[in-house]
Design a protein around this motif. Structure first.
Motif, PDB file in Angstrom:
ATOM      1  N   LEU A  61     -35.049 -19.645  10.185  1.00  0.00           N
ATOM      2  CA  LEU A  61     -34.460 -18.984   9.024  1.00  0.00           C
ATOM      3  C   LEU A  61     -34.845 -19.690   7.734  1.00  0.00           C
ATOM      4  O   LEU A  61     -35.169 -19.039   6.725  1.00  0.00           O
ATOM      5  CB  LEU A  61     -32.936 -18.925   9.184  1.00  0.00           C
ATOM      6  N   VAL A  62     -34.833 -21.011   7.728  1.00  0.00           N
ATOM      7  CA  VAL A  62     -35.247 -21.765   6.539  1.00  0.00           C
ATOM      8  C   VAL A  62     -36.702 -21.464   6.200  1.00  0.00           C
ATOM      9  O   VAL A  62     -37.057 -21.261   5.042  1.00  0.00           O
ATOM     10  CB  VAL A  62     -35.040 -23.284   6.746  1.00  0.00           C
ATOM     11  N   TRP A  63     -37.545 -21.419   7.218  1.00  0.00           N
ATOM     12  CA  TRP A  63     -38.970 -21.157   6.968  1.00  0.00           C
ATOM     13  C   TRP A  63     -39.173 -19.778   6.361  1.00  0.00           C
ATOM     14  O   TRP A  63     -39.936 -19.606   5.411  1.00  0.00           O
ATOM     15  CB  TRP A  63     -39.766 -21.268   8.267  1.00  0.00           C
ATOM     16  N   ARG A  64     -38.467 -18.778   6.895  1.00  0.00           N
ATOM     17  CA  ARG A  64     -38.662 -17.420   6.393  1.00  0.00           C
ATOM     18  C   ARG A  64     -38.087 -17.229   4.997  1.00  0.00           C
ATOM     19  O   ARG A  64     -38.602 -16.425   4.212  1.00  0.00           O
ATOM     20  CB  ARG A  64     -38.047 -16.409   7.371  1.00  0.00           C
ATOM     21  N   LEU A  65     -37.036 -17.960   4.660  1.00  0.00           N
ATOM     22  CA  LEU A  65     -36.422 -17.807   3.336  1.00  0.00           C
ATOM     23  C   LEU A  65     -37.075 -18.690   2.282  1.00  0.00           C
ATOM     24  O   LEU A  65     -37.176 -18.306   1.117  1.00  0.00           O
ATOM     25  CB  LEU A  65     -34.923 -18.140   3.411  1.00  0.00           C
ATOM     26  N   LEU A  66     -37.527 -19.874   2.698  1.00  0.00           N
ATOM     27  CA  LEU A  66     -38.051 -20.839   1.729  1.00  0.00           C
ATOM     28  C   LEU A  66     -39.565 -20.927   1.757  1.00  0.00           C
ATOM     29  O   LEU A  66     -40.176 -21.388   0.808  1.00  0.00           O
ATOM     30  CB  LEU A  66     -37.445 -22.220   2.022  1.00  0.00           C
ATOM     31  N   PHE A 162     -33.354 -10.033  -1.373  1.00  0.00           N
ATOM     32  CA  PHE A 162     -34.611  -9.357  -1.037  1.00  0.00           C
ATOM     33  C   PHE A 162     -35.093  -9.776   0.350  1.00  0.00           C
ATOM     34  O   PHE A 162     -35.422  -8.939   1.193  1.00  0.00           O
ATOM     35  CB  PHE A 162     -35.663  -9.708  -2.097  1.00  0.00           C
ATOM     36  N   LEU A 163     -35.126 -11.080   0.602  1.00  0.00           N
ATOM     37  CA  LEU A 163     -35.607 -11.587   1.885  1.00  0.00           C
ATOM     38  C   LEU A 163     -34.647 -11.269   3.031  1.00  0.00           C
ATOM     39  O   LEU A 163     -35.073 -10.880   4.123  1.00  0.00           O
ATOM     40  CB  LEU A 163     -35.833 -13.095   1.799  1.00  0.00           C
ATOM     41  N   LEU A 164     -33.353 -11.440   2.780  1.00  0.00           N
ATOM     42  CA  LEU A 164     -32.379 -11.164   3.834  1.00  0.00           C
ATOM     43  C   LEU A 164     -32.414  -9.698   4.261  1.00  0.00           C
ATOM     44  O   LEU A 164     -32.297  -9.373   5.450  1.00  0.00           O
ATOM     45  CB  LEU A 164     -30.964 -11.543   3.373  1.00  0.00           C
ATOM     46  N   HIS A 165     -32.612  -8.815   3.288  1.00  0.00           N
ATOM     47  CA  HIS A 165     -32.607  -7.385   3.601  1.00  0.00           C
ATOM     48  C   HIS A 165     -33.959  -6.908   4.130  1.00  0.00           C
ATOM     49  O   HIS A 165     -34.038  -6.293   5.202  1.00  0.00           O
ATOM     50  CB  HIS A 165     -32.225  -6.579   2.353  1.00  0.00           C
ATOM     51  N   HIS A 166     -35.033  -7.212   3.404  1.00  0.00           N
ATOM     52  CA  HIS A 166     -36.349  -6.671   3.752  1.00  0.00           C
ATOM     53  C   HIS A 166     -37.059  -7.455   4.849  1.00  0.00           C
ATOM     54  O   HIS A 166     -37.833  -6.877   5.612  1.00  0.00           O
ATOM     55  CB  HIS A 166     -37.237  -6.615   2.506  1.00  0.00           C
ATOM     56  N   GLU A 168     -35.425 -10.262   6.903  1.00  0.00           N
ATOM     57  CA  GLU A 168     -34.545 -10.575   8.032  1.00  0.00           C
ATOM     58  C   GLU A 168     -33.913  -9.328   8.649  1.00  0.00           C
ATOM     59  O   GLU A 168     -33.436  -9.368   9.777  1.00  0.00           O
ATOM     60  CB  GLU A 168     -33.437 -11.535   7.581  1.00  0.00           C
ATOM     61  N   GLY A 169     -33.898  -8.222   7.885  1.00  0.00           N
ATOM     62  CA  GLY A 169     -33.387  -6.973   8.443  1.00  0.00           C
ATOM     63  C   GLY A 169     -31.877  -6.812   8.387  1.00  0.00           C
ATOM     64  O   GLY A 169     -31.311  -5.947   9.070  1.00  0.00           O
ATOM     65  N   TYR A 170     -31.185  -7.639   7.589  1.00  0.00           N
ATOM     66  CA  TYR A 170     -29.735  -7.505   7.462  1.00  0.00           C
ATOM     67  C   TYR A 170     -29.391  -6.274   6.633  1.00  0.00           C
ATOM     68  O   TYR A 170     -30.096  -5.936   5.673  1.00  0.00           O
ATOM     69  CB  TYR A 170     -29.129  -8.735   6.792  1.00  0.00           C
ATOM     70  N   THR A 171     -28.301  -5.599   6.981  1.00  0.00           N
ATOM     71  CA  THR A 171     -27.797  -4.530   6.134  1.00  0.00           C
ATOM     72  C   THR A 171     -27.208  -5.160   4.869  1.00  0.00           C
ATOM     73  O   THR A 171     -26.925  -6.367   4.835  1.00  0.00           O
ATOM     74  CB  THR A 171     -26.703  -3.728   6.847  1.00  0.00           C
ATOM     75  N   LEU A 172     -26.985  -4.336   3.856  1.00  0.00           N
ATOM     76  CA  LEU A 172     -26.417  -4.869   2.620  1.00  0.00           C
ATOM     77  C   LEU A 172     -24.994  -5.363   2.832  1.00  0.00           C
ATOM     78  O   LEU A 172     -24.560  -6.324   2.184  1.00  0.00           O
ATOM     79  CB  LEU A 172     -26.467  -3.815   1.511  1.00  0.00           C
ATOM     80  N   ASN A 173     -24.260  -4.725   3.733  1.00  0.00           N
ATOM     81  CA  ASN A 173     -22.930  -5.229   4.070  1.00  0.00           C
ATOM     82  C   ASN A 173     -23.012  -6.634   4.657  1.00  0.00           C
ATOM     83  O   ASN A 173     -22.217  -7.516   4.320  1.00  0.00           O
ATOM     84  CB  ASN A 173     -22.244  -4.297   5.068  1.00  0.00           C
ATOM     85  N   ALA A 192     -32.382  -4.941  -8.528  1.00  0.00           N
ATOM     86  CA  ALA A 192     -33.089  -5.753  -9.521  1.00  0.00           C
ATOM     87  C   ALA A 192     -34.280  -6.473  -8.888  1.00  0.00           C
ATOM     88  O   ALA A 192     -35.359  -6.569  -9.492  1.00  0.00           O
ATOM     89  CB  ALA A 192     -32.126  -6.772 -10.141  1.00  0.00           C
ATOM     90  N   ALA A 193     -34.089  -6.959  -7.660  1.00  0.00           N
ATOM     91  CA  ALA A 193     -35.166  -7.678  -6.967  1.00  0.00           C
ATOM     92  C   ALA A 193     -36.326  -6.742  -6.659  1.00  0.00           C
ATOM     93  O   ALA A 193     -37.500  -7.112  -6.841  1.00  0.00           O
ATOM     94  CB  ALA A 193     -34.632  -8.301  -5.682  1.00  0.00           C
ATOM     95  N   ASP A 194     -36.025  -5.538  -6.183  1.00  0.00           N
ATOM     96  CA  ASP A 194     -37.072  -4.564  -5.868  1.00  0.00           C
ATOM     97  C   ASP A 194     -37.894  -4.227  -7.111  1.00  0.00           C
ATOM     98  O   ASP A 194     -39.133  -4.188  -7.067  1.00  0.00           O
ATOM     99  CB  ASP A 194     -36.463  -3.285  -5.299  1.00  0.00           C
ATOM    100  N   LYS A 195     -37.211  -3.999  -8.226  1.00  0.00           N
ATOM    101  CA  LYS A 195     -37.908  -3.647  -9.462  1.00  0.00           C
ATOM    102  C   LYS A 195     -38.761  -4.810  -9.954  1.00  0.00           C
ATOM    103  O   LYS A 195     -39.911  -4.629 -10.372  1.00  0.00           O
ATOM    104  CB  LYS A 195     -36.890  -3.258 -10.544  1.00  0.00           C
ATOM    105  N   ARG A 196     -38.208  -6.018  -9.904  1.00  0.00           N
ATOM    106  CA  ARG A 196     -38.952  -7.182 -10.382  1.00  0.00           C
ATOM    107  C   ARG A 196     -40.167  -7.461  -9.482  1.00  0.00           C
ATOM    108  O   ARG A 196     -41.254  -7.782  -9.963  1.00  0.00           O
ATOM    109  CB  ARG A 196     -38.047  -8.416 -10.439  1.00  0.00           C
TER     110      ARG A 196
END
Length: 218
Positions: A61-66, A162-166, A168-173, A192-196
Motif C-alpha cells: 500500500l505504501v508503494w502504490r500510494l507513495l 485519486f489513488l485510493l479510488h482509481h 486501489e479501487g476503494y469506493t468514495l464511501n 478537483a483531483a481528476d480535473k487537475r
C-alpha cells in the motif's frame, strides 16, 4: 472400506464457494485476534507477529500510494510504530487489519503533507521520485515514471483520494471512512483531483496519446 454413512457428503460448487469465503473471513479474524492476544501477553513478541502478519499489505500500500521512494522503509516503520502506540483505541480485535490499513493511508498522507510544507518554506523542490518497476519493458517503465511525475504534482489531499479510488479501487464511501472525512468531502476532492490531473496530463500531449493507447490495447 469404511461405513458410507460416516463419510462427509461432497460439497456442491455453490456451497463450496460459500464455505471458502467463510473460511477466509474466519482466518482473517483469527489472525487479528491472535496478534492482539500476543501483544497483550508479550509486547515484543506481539510486535514481531504484527509485522509478520501485515508487513506485506503495508509495504504494498505504501508503494502504490507513495511510489518507489527513498523514505519507503521509514514510512513503513512509522506505520507500525503508530499501530503499536494506538492499540488501546482498537475496540474490536477482528478489525485490526482495517485499522492497520487506515493508519497506513493516514501515515502516507501525513508524509505528503510534510513534504508540501517543506517545499513552501524552503522554496525547494525535492528530487523527483524514481519509479522502479520489475519489468524489462522499457516503454512501460518510462510511461509509469512519467505518470508518477505528474501524480507528484497533485496536492496531498487530492493525490490520496485519486489513488485510493482509481488505483486501489476503494469506493468514495470507503475513501471517506479511511481518511476520516465526509462523503461530500471525498467527492469534492476527487473531482478537483481528476480535473487537475487531466490538466497536468494535457501539458504532455505524447503522454496523453500513450495512456490512451494503453487503455485501447488493454
Amino acid at each position: 472400506m469404511g461405513d458410507p454413512h460416516s463419510q462427509t457428503p461432497p460439497r456442491t460448487a455453490e456451497s463450496g464457494v460459500v464455505c471458502d469465503a467463510s473460511e477466509a473471513f474466519a482466518a482473517q479474524m483469527s489472525d487479528s485476534r491472535r496478534v492482539v492476544k500476543a501483544l497483550e501477553a508479550n509486547r515484543e513478541r506481539g510486535a514481531a507477529l504484527l509485522f509478520d502478519t501485515y508487513s506485506k499489505m503495508v509495504n504494498g500500500l505504501v508503494w502504490r500510494l507513495l511510489g518507489a521512494d527513498p523514505d519507503h522503509d521509514d514510512v513503513v516503520q512509522q506505520v507500525f510504530c503508530s499501530v503499536l502506540s494506538s492499540m488501546e483505541r482498537l475496540r474490536d480485535p477482528d478489525k485490526l487489519g482495517a485499522w492497520v490499513r487506515r493508519i497506513t493511508v493516514n501515515t502516507v498522507y501525513g508524509e505528503l503533507r510534510k513534504r508540501e510544507v517543506r517545499r513552501l518554506f524552503l522554496l525547494k523542490q525535492p528530487p523527483a521520485s524514481e519509479v522502479y518497476v520489475q519489468t524489462q519493458d522499457v516503454e512501460t517503465r518510462d510511461l509509469l515514471s512519467r505518470a508518477r511525475q505528474v501524480m507528484d504534482k497533485l496536492p496531498a489531499r487530492e493525490r490520496m483520494v485519486f489513488l485510493l479510488h482509481h488505483v486501489e479501487g476503494y469506493t468514495l464511501n470507503e475513501v471517506a471512512e479511511l481518511q476520516g472525512y465526509s462523503l461530500a468531502t471525498a467527492k469534492r476532492r476527487l473531482s478537483a483531483a481528476d480535473k487537475r490531473f487531466q490538466k497536468l496530463v494535457q501539458q504532455n500531449p505524447d503522454l496523453v496519446e500513450r495512456l490512451a493507447h494503453r487503455r485501447r490495447s488493454a
